[in-house]
Design an enzyme around this catalytic site. Structure first.
Site, short mmCIF file in Angstrom:
data_model
loop_
_atom_site.label_atom_id
_atom_site.label_comp_id
_atom_site.label_asym_id
_atom_site.label_seq_id
_atom_site.Cartn_x
_atom_site.Cartn_y
_atom_site.Cartn_z
CB CYS A 140 -0.97 -0.03 1.17
SG CYS A 140 -2.01 -1.51 1.07
CG HIS A 153 -1.77 4.59 5.18
ND1 HIS A 153 -1.82 4.54 3.80
CD2 HIS A 153 -1.88 3.30 5.60
CE1 HIS A 153 -1.95 3.27 3.42
NE2 HIS A 153 -2.00 2.51 4.48
CG HIS A 190 -6.37 1.03 1.86
ND1 HIS A 190 -5.51 1.70 1.02
CD2 HIS A 190 -5.59 0.33 2.73
CE1 HIS A 190 -4.26 1.43 1.36
NE2 HIS A 190 -4.28 0.60 2.39
#
Lengths: 409, 274
Positions: free
Chosen positions: A164, A292, A326
């Site tokens: 990620c 994040h 996400h």
């Protein structure tokens, strides 16, 4: 001395909020989430996803048809927005097609094509169907290969795959490879698409929420998986540059655990500190942090510790995962371009879906959107394997061009 | 362009069991024989972890470990790291990643209830070897994992060089690929496992193995082939082994120009000197 900044010459985004920058900006302003209850393929999962509409009906045709899979369809859709292809054509004429690097982040590339092929194995031999093309779909490089071919570029190209943080690290790689002289400009990006591997994988790890994700909320209980594509064309800054600039980047490894973030956020703090140090910017000068902020209990807690350690509690910060979900390997570029929009528009997004700030967390989390001029903003991206990357962007009118910036790179 | 010192090499493939044992073959003093590869022990992993990890992870870590054992580096100075034994940035390059894990996940997704193993899922990311490496060594330095199909070795070398120059610091490059399991193997033939690690230093040290100068070259100059039929079989049969001409030049300890494939017709030219 601060590093020489890179200017964002063009950029684009496609995700659950829609196609192109205007769709993302409108949804950010209006506080409209792109998340929906999961109805992806035949996956009856009790979770929410950020899906890009219409990919099923838009196959790749012609010369690039071998690349046809959900991930490369999403890449194509992304590349078609905001005149990005035209901007790259101008750069191609200026620098030459072999002098523009292509660095695309992805975590699962086109593994969805392999998932489908495994359901169609020959009942006797076990072979995959003849139509399955591993190289052009599933392989990690496929999306970078597709991107450079679609743009007609022939220089250095690679896929960056650090889960990620992938497409955040693409910016750092672009800076390094341009500094080394391997290219004169770079297309950076990230593309990750919904697939059963990630939907069932996050379910197996118990990290997917049954409700829309709620970063920093006292009741947060997991992430919402999304898909997205984002690209940026980067070139060296020039005198009196009024574009948004990449001023610094920082990278680190947690060296702690494959899936759990370091509880004190040690690696995340290191990445943020290095981004500031490369830009010679002090924490107090930063106007906004795009976290994040996946909304898993432990990830948010670790990032909160890291932000509090570096910035204290005064710097406003928020997570935009409540809008897009996400987007994994595309999250870095998605949120970098969100920061670009925020700097250009004077918009500080809040934290969508989050209603009750977790009192145990100390960072300066913002729940409601604010309209105010922003000069400097940081974007955080972290991933499995303990990989961390922070990017610092600034809107250049607020920065005098510094000694040495315009010289001989 | 600035030179880069190669300070250490790790190597593991059939018939190439470690750098010391392989130099005579790579230098052309002995013919290559594709003898069975010894098991990659990756002893830096704790015993319980070693049982849980795959052949891909162990192979990548084995060559990384071999290269780092050849030099003495200062410990990681990262302020928040209390236990770092090692300080080196890393670049991991692989075309296919861990296909054993990807196969297991895709098989699970064909079964009722789709029982994807959480361990397999977290091991499915391309940066899994990098993650295990940093955990095992306590090293918090930056790490990048990349893929560029048959140009993965050249792409890894370029990124490692760029990182070494930008940070003025040592970079460990680890390049690896393994044969895929059936049925993926029918669509991507990798003939044998191959992994190599190169420790790069932007400061040319005296006790180096070689000095490299890199130049991008998209002019269509063909990539080097190897005279030894066995080594050439390995070179074309595994994307990580596309770097063999460079390893041969390092082993020969002469001034040489090497041309490595960098995707399609593009090549990466490397000037090598002892």
């Amino acid at each position: 001395m601060a590093i020489k900044p890179l200017a964002i010459a063009a950029c684009t985004l496609t995700n659950a909020l829609g196609r192109g920058l205007a769709a993302s900006l409108r949804a950010l302003r209006e506080g409209e989430s792109g998340l929906q209850s999961c109805d992806f393929e035949d996956a009856p999962l009790d979770t929410w996803i950020g899906q890009v509409a219409g990919l099923e009906e838009e196959p790749l045709r012609g010369e690039l048809a071998p690349f046809d899979c959900r991930n490369n369809r999403l890449a194509r859709l992304g590349l078609e927005q905001d005149g990005f292809g035209a901007a790259v054509r101008v750069a191609r004429d200026r620098y030459g097609p072999d002098r523009i690097g292509v660095f695309v982040g992805t975590s699962t590339s086109g593994i969805g094509a392999t998932e489908h092929a495994y359901r169609q194995r020959d009942p006797i031999t076990g072979s995959l169907p003849a139509t399955f093309d591993y190289q052009h779909t599933h392989n990690v490089f496929s999306v970078a290969d597709f991107t450079r071919r679609w743009l007609g570029l022939t220089g250095a190209a690679m896929a960056i795959s650090t889960a990620c943080s992938s497409s955040a690290k693409a910016f750092a790689t672009a800076w390094r490879q341009m500094r080394a002289g391997f290219c004169d400009a770079a297309v950076v990006g990230g593309v990750d698409s919904l697939c059963l591997t990630t939907l069932y994988g996050f379910k197996a790890l118990g990290l997917a929420s049954t409700r829309p994700c709620r970063p920093w909320d006292v009741d947060r209980d997991g992430l919402s998986i999304g898909e997205g594509a984002g690209f940026a064309l980067l070139e060296w800054t020039k005198p009196n540059d009024d574009r948004v600039l990449l001023l610094g980047y920082g990278e680190s490894s947690d060296a702690y655990h494959m899936t759990a973030a370091h509880p004190e956020g040690a690696g995340a703090a290191l990445a943020m500190q290095q981004a500031l140090a490369r830009a010679e910017i002090l924490p107090a000068q930063v106007d906004y942090i795009n976290l994040h902020g996946t909304a898993t209990p432990l990830n948010d807690a670790a990032e909160d510790r890291a932000v509090a350690q570096v910035f204290g509690s005064a710097t406003p910060c928020s997570s935009t995962k409540g809008w897009t979900g996400h987007t994994l390997g595309a999250a870095g570029v998605t949120e970098a371009v969100f920061v670009y929009l925020c700097l250009e528009q004077g918009l500080m997004p809040g934290t969508l879906n989050t209603h009750r700030r977790d009192p145990r967390l100390g960072a300066g989390i913002v729940l409601e959107n604010r309209e105010q001029p922003l000069r400097l903003a940081l974007s955080n991206s972290f991933g499995f394997g303990g990989t961390n990357c922070s990017l610092l962007f600034g809107h250049s009118p607020s920065f005098p061009v510094r000694e040495g910036w315009g010289e001989g790179e | 362009m600035n030179p880069l010192a190669i300070e250490a090499v790790g190597l593991m493939a059939p018939g190439l069991a470690g750098w010391p044992a392989s130099q005579a073959v790579l230098a052309g003093q002995r013919p290559y024989a594709a003898e069975p590869m010894p098991a990659a022990m990756a002893t830096l992993l704790p015993a319980n972890e070693r049982r849980r990890v795959t052949a891909t992870i162990k192979l990548a870590l084995q060559v990384a470990q071999e290269a780092m054992a050849q030099v003495a580096l200062p410990p990681d100075p990262s302020p928040s790291n209390g236990r770092g034994e090692l300080s080196v940035r890393t670049v991991f390059a692989s075309s296919g990643g861990d296909s054993e894990i990807l196969d297991k996940i895709c098989v699970a997704l064909t079964q009722p209830d789709r029982p994807v193993s959480p361990t397999h899922f977290h091991q499915s990311v391309h940066n899994t070897p990098a993650g295990y490496w940093s955990i095992a060594t306590g090293c918090m330095q930056p790490s990048l994992s990349l893929a560029a199909y048959d140009g993965s070795f050249a792409a890894g070398l370029r990124e490692a060089a760029a990182l070494a120059w930008a940070d003025q610091a040592r970079v460990l490059l680890v390049v690896y690929d393994l044969p895929m399991p059936f049925p993926l193997a029918e669509r991507r033939q990798i003939v044998a496992p191959f992994a190599a690690a190169l420790l790069l230093n932007p400061v040319p040290t005296v006790d180096r193995l070689a000095l490299l100068r890199l130049a991008s070259d998209a002019s269509g100059q063909p990539a080097d082939r190897l005279d030894d039929a066995g080594l050439e079989w390995l070179r074309v049969g595994n994307p990580a082994a596309r770097g063999l001409p460079l390893l041969c030049a390092i082993a020969r300890r002469v001034v040489e120009r090497v041309t490595l494939p960098a995707g399609d017709d593009a090549t990466l030219r490397v000037e090598v000197e002892p």
